[in-house]
Design a protein around this motif. Structure first.
Motif: not given
Length: 303
Positions: A185-188, A196-197, A204-205, A288-289
């Protein structure tokens, strides 16, 4: 020492577990075998699974981190640090860790001792032991699922994985590397778009590794992924997405074992491979990141 430790944790460890640990202690296992058996024993109880990241997942995270001499874990309850020690054996590793739970503090300390190391640990502290401005070249964390913790200086309580990411972004050295387990859920999710932004803005990602559903059975059915942050990644390099569900060596209703070497090979591949996608950062921003493999629609070719 074992008997004294069992008295310390009290009702959290049953007589059955104490008896089996004593039998293991007399079986002349290697330190790593002992730790693996001890973790396997605890994970049979769904209530104890929160203290034992599955060994193949923990080893994947440890090997993603690479060669390390010092590691910081800001939410260490799920016992990833023992895998770091096992992956680097016989080399020594200095460990700094923060725990939310007293049993987790004890259990990790015990595993570290068996593996010939000591933890420099804090319990229910906002940041790492020692100097508050210390930077780390390597960070790792598999934060507990569920529940919320109020971080110092914040008005609202947040989930442990968000605390872990905040602390790692604060403590990671400019050229450092970090490996973090996060819920899907953190990813979308819209509520974590700002997080995420922030990670993308910092450049870094490096990679997102999607773990197969059921990786944490019977403790949790939450779908999870591993994110890899790297301060020395090439500028404008795409983010690599890997489906670890294609690299499973053993699967039952209650257990999944990853082929760690196969996942690492997929991550490092320089040719087109099933379940491996490279996505430009600009494409992620325009979507949307979103960082979830199953939500990405137009990936670029591998580089």
């Amino acid at each position: 020492q074992l008997a004294e430790s069992m008295r310390f944790v009290g009702v959290l460890v049953r007589e059955r577990i104490f008896s089996e640990l004593q039998q293991m202690a007399s079986a002349q296992l290697s330190p790593t075998e002992y730790v693996m058996e001890m973790r396997s024993l605890l994970t049979r109880d769904p209530r104890m699974g929160q203290f034992c990241t599955p060994w193949s997942v923990a080893m994947l995270m440890a090997r993603l981190l690479g060669d390390v001499e010092e590691v910081f874990d800001p939410a260490a309850d799920a016992s990833v640090l023992p895998a770091v020690l096992a992956a680097r054996a016989p080399h020594s590793v200095k460990l700094d860790a923060v725990f939310f739970n007293q049993f987790a503090f004890f259990f990790n300390t015990l595993q570290a001792r068996i593996l010939g190391a000591d933890l420099n640990a804090a319990l229910n502290e906002p940041s790492a032991p020692g100097a508050s401005n210390k930077k780390y070249t390597h960070c790792i964390s598999a934060p507990p699922f569920g529940g919320r913790v109020k971080e110092e200086g914040r008005l609202r309580a947040i989930e442990p994985y968000e605390i872990a990411i905040n602390q790692i972004l604060k403590r990671l050295a400019p050229e450092g590397k970090a490996v973090i387990l996060v819920p899907e859920s953190m990813l979308f999710g819209i509520n974590r778009a700002h997080l995420r932004k922030q990670i993308l803005d910092l450049g870094l990602l490096e990679a997102v590794i999607s773990l197969p559903a059921g990786s944490f059975t019977p403790y949790s059915g939450i779908k999870t992924s591993i994110i890899v942050l790297n301060g020395s990644r090439p500028t404008n390099a795409p983010v690599r997405f890997v489906d670890a569900g294609l690299h499973v060596t053993y699967k039952t209703r209650s257990e999944i074992t990853l082929d760690v070497s196969s996942v690492l090979q997929a991550l490092d591949s320089t040719y087109t491979l099933q379940g491996v996608l490279d996505v430009k950062v600009s494409d992620i921003r325009s979507d949307e990141h979103v960082l979830s493999l199953i939500h990405i629609s137009e990936p670029t070719r591998p580089y």
